[in-house]
Scaffold this active site. Structure first.
Site, PDB file in Angstrom:
ATOM      1  N   CYS A 176     -11.929  26.313   6.752  1.00 21.52           N
ATOM      2  CA  CYS A 176     -11.369  24.966   6.236  1.00 21.52           C
ATOM      3  C   CYS A 176     -12.433  24.080   5.899  1.00 21.52           C
ATOM      4  O   CYS A 176     -12.194  23.467   4.969  1.00 21.52           O
ATOM      5  CB  CYS A 176     -10.500  24.476   7.558  1.00 21.52           C
ATOM      6  SG  CYS A 176      -9.134  25.225   7.952  1.00 21.52           S
ATOM      7  N   GLU A 235      -5.115  22.557   8.690  1.00 24.54           N
ATOM      8  CA  GLU A 235      -5.918  21.814   7.704  1.00 24.54           C
ATOM      9  C   GLU A 235      -5.674  22.601   6.214  1.00 24.54           C
ATOM     10  O   GLU A 235      -5.581  21.572   5.424  1.00 24.54           O
ATOM     11  CB  GLU A 235      -7.396  21.811   7.826  1.00 24.54           C
ATOM     12  CG  GLU A 235      -7.743  21.369   9.197  1.00 24.54           C
ATOM     13  CD  GLU A 235      -8.010  22.223  10.312  1.00 24.54           C
ATOM     14  OE1 GLU A 235      -6.986  22.889  10.366  1.00 24.54           O
ATOM     15  OE2 GLU A 235      -8.829  21.907  11.097  1.00 24.54           O
ATOM     16  N   CYS A 256     -12.284  24.784  11.351  1.00 24.17           N
ATOM     17  CA  CYS A 256     -13.034  26.000  11.393  1.00 24.17           C
ATOM     18  C   CYS A 256     -13.824  26.123  10.145  1.00 24.17           C
ATOM     19  O   CYS A 256     -13.827  25.227   9.430  1.00 24.17           O
ATOM     20  CB  CYS A 256     -12.176  27.154  11.528  1.00 24.17           C
ATOM     21  SG  CYS A 256     -11.218  27.723   9.930  1.00 24.17           S
ATOM     22  N   CYS A 290      -4.594  27.853   8.989  1.00 23.45           N
ATOM     23  CA  CYS A 290      -4.772  26.713   9.851  1.00 23.45           C
ATOM     24  C   CYS A 290      -3.993  25.755   9.334  1.00 23.45           C
ATOM     25  O   CYS A 290      -3.854  25.570   8.154  1.00 23.45           O
ATOM     26  CB  CYS A 290      -6.433  26.497   9.571  1.00 23.45           C
ATOM     27  SG  CYS A 290      -7.468  27.563  10.393  1.00 23.45           S
ATOM     28  N   ASN A 326      -0.567  24.805  11.828  1.00 18.13           N
ATOM     29  CA  ASN A 326      -0.729  26.383  11.862  1.00 18.13           C
ATOM     30  C   ASN A 326       0.251  27.177  11.795  1.00 18.13           C
ATOM     31  O   ASN A 326       1.076  26.843  12.276  1.00 18.13           O
ATOM     32  CB  ASN A 326      -1.819  26.632  12.863  1.00 18.13           C
ATOM     33  CG  ASN A 326      -1.544  26.342  14.351  1.00 18.13           C
ATOM     34  OD1 ASN A 326      -0.713  25.254  14.493  1.00 18.13           O
ATOM     35  ND2 ASN A 326      -1.908  27.072  14.892  1.00 18.13           N
ATOM     36  N   ILE A 327       0.089  28.171  10.891  1.00 23.41           N
ATOM     37  CA  ILE A 327       1.205  29.046  10.753  1.00 23.41           C
ATOM     38  C   ILE A 327       0.592  30.424  11.025  1.00 23.41           C
ATOM     39  O   ILE A 327      -0.158  31.076  10.118  1.00 23.41           O
ATOM     40  CB  ILE A 327       2.055  28.970   9.407  1.00 23.41           C
ATOM     41  CG1 ILE A 327       2.273  27.495   9.207  1.00 23.41           C
ATOM     42  CG2 ILE A 327       3.050  29.930   9.308  1.00 23.41           C
ATOM     43  CD1 ILE A 327       2.799  27.328   7.725  1.00 23.41           C
ATOM     44  N   GLU A 328       1.041  31.222  11.983  1.00 19.73           N
ATOM     45  CA  GLU A 328       0.337  32.588  12.447  1.00 19.73           C
ATOM     46  C   GLU A 328       1.165  33.442  11.973  1.00 19.73           C
ATOM     47  O   GLU A 328       2.400  33.171  11.571  1.00 19.73           O
ATOM     48  CB  GLU A 328       0.228  32.483  13.905  1.00 19.73           C
ATOM     49  CG  GLU A 328      -0.833  31.429  14.386  1.00 19.73           C
ATOM     50  CD  GLU A 328      -1.467  31.507  15.860  1.00 19.73           C
ATOM     51  OE1 GLU A 328      -0.721  32.403  16.575  1.00 19.73           O
ATOM     52  OE2 GLU A 328      -2.087  31.134  16.230  1.00 19.73           O
TER      53      GLU A 328
HETATM   54  N1  THU Z   1      -6.638  26.437  13.897  1.00 17.21           N
HETATM   55  C1  THU Z   1      -6.352  25.359  13.096  1.00 17.21           C
HETATM   56  O1  THU Z   1      -4.956  25.382  12.523  1.00 17.21           O
HETATM   57  N2  THU Z   1      -7.190  24.643  12.656  1.00 17.21           N
HETATM   58  C2  THU Z   1      -8.438  24.409  13.395  1.00 17.21           C
HETATM   59  O2  THU Z   1      -9.048  23.472  13.085  1.00 17.21           O
HETATM   60  C3  THU Z   1      -8.801  25.591  14.480  1.00 17.21           C
HETATM   61  C4  THU Z   1      -7.886  26.681  14.447  1.00 17.21           C
HETATM   62  C5  THU Z   1      -5.506  27.551  14.459  1.00 17.21           C
HETATM   63  C6  THU Z   1      -5.748  28.710  13.970  1.00 17.21           C
HETATM   64  C7  THU Z   1      -4.958  29.765  14.832  1.00 17.21           C
HETATM   65  O3  THU Z   1      -3.610  29.658  14.570  1.00 17.21           O
HETATM   66  C8  THU Z   1      -5.135  28.917  16.112  1.00 17.21           C
HETATM   67  O4  THU Z   1      -5.482  27.675  15.771  1.00 17.21           O
HETATM   68  C9  THU Z   1      -5.998  29.507  17.257  1.00 17.21           C
HETATM   69  O5  THU Z   1      -7.262  29.806  16.765  1.00 17.21           O
END
Ligand code: THU
Length: 135
Positions: free
Chosen positions: A93, A55, A90, A53, A42-44
């Site tokens: 995804c 995935e 999520c 996310c 994940n890259i915020e």
């Molecule tokens: N996130 C994912 O990368 N994949 C998931 O299946 C659930 C959530 C990330 C999004 C965000 O950066 C962090 O987790 C918290 O929600």
């Protein structure tokens, strides 16, 4: 490629998560039908909305490389990268998976001890898919 090996690749990808806002790190490893594996983390983003996310990073990287046929994905995650429970994809995804994958596409989750397997049809029943747009 065993399920455990795929999970290990997801764990490795998780170490590269950029998650300074949620602190929740996620890694994913996507197995293609030809045996290739693409990973994602994940890259915020400070503006929150552009965050992506793990995935989707894995899927979009694979599609960028010309892959369209996928078998399974392993997903792991946890606060500060500590895997304590199962992390499930999520809704967004799941919809991205629907675009490219059949009902029997497998989603592996890992809680640090056990691997749990589910199919896309169980995680996203009655979904909207490319076939709905066919005339
Ligand atoms: N996130 C994912 O990368 N994949 C998931 O299946 C659930 C959530 C990330 C999004 C965000 O950066 C962090 O987790 C918290 O929600």
């Amino acid at each position: 490629m065993t399920d455990r090996e795929l999970v290990t690749m997801a764990e490795d990808a998780m170490t590269r998560a950029y998650a300074p806002y949620s602190g929740f790190q996620v890694g994913a490893a996507l197995l293609c039908a030809d045996g290739a594996v693409y990973t994602g983390c994940n890259i915020e983003n400070a503006a929150y909305g552009p965050s992506v996310c793990a995935e989707r990073v894995a899927f979009f990287t694979a599609v960028r490389e010309g892959k369209r046929d996928f078998k399974k994905i392993a997903v792991v995650g946890g606060p500060a990268g500590k895997i304590r429970s199962f992390t499930h994809p999520c809704g967004v995804c799941r919809q991205v998976m629907r675009e490219f994958c059949r009902d029997d596409f497998e989603i592996l989750a890992f809680d640090g001890e056990q691997i749990r397997s589910a199919t896309l049809i169980t995680l996203l029943p009655d979904s909207f898919s490319p076939s709905d747009l066919a005339e």
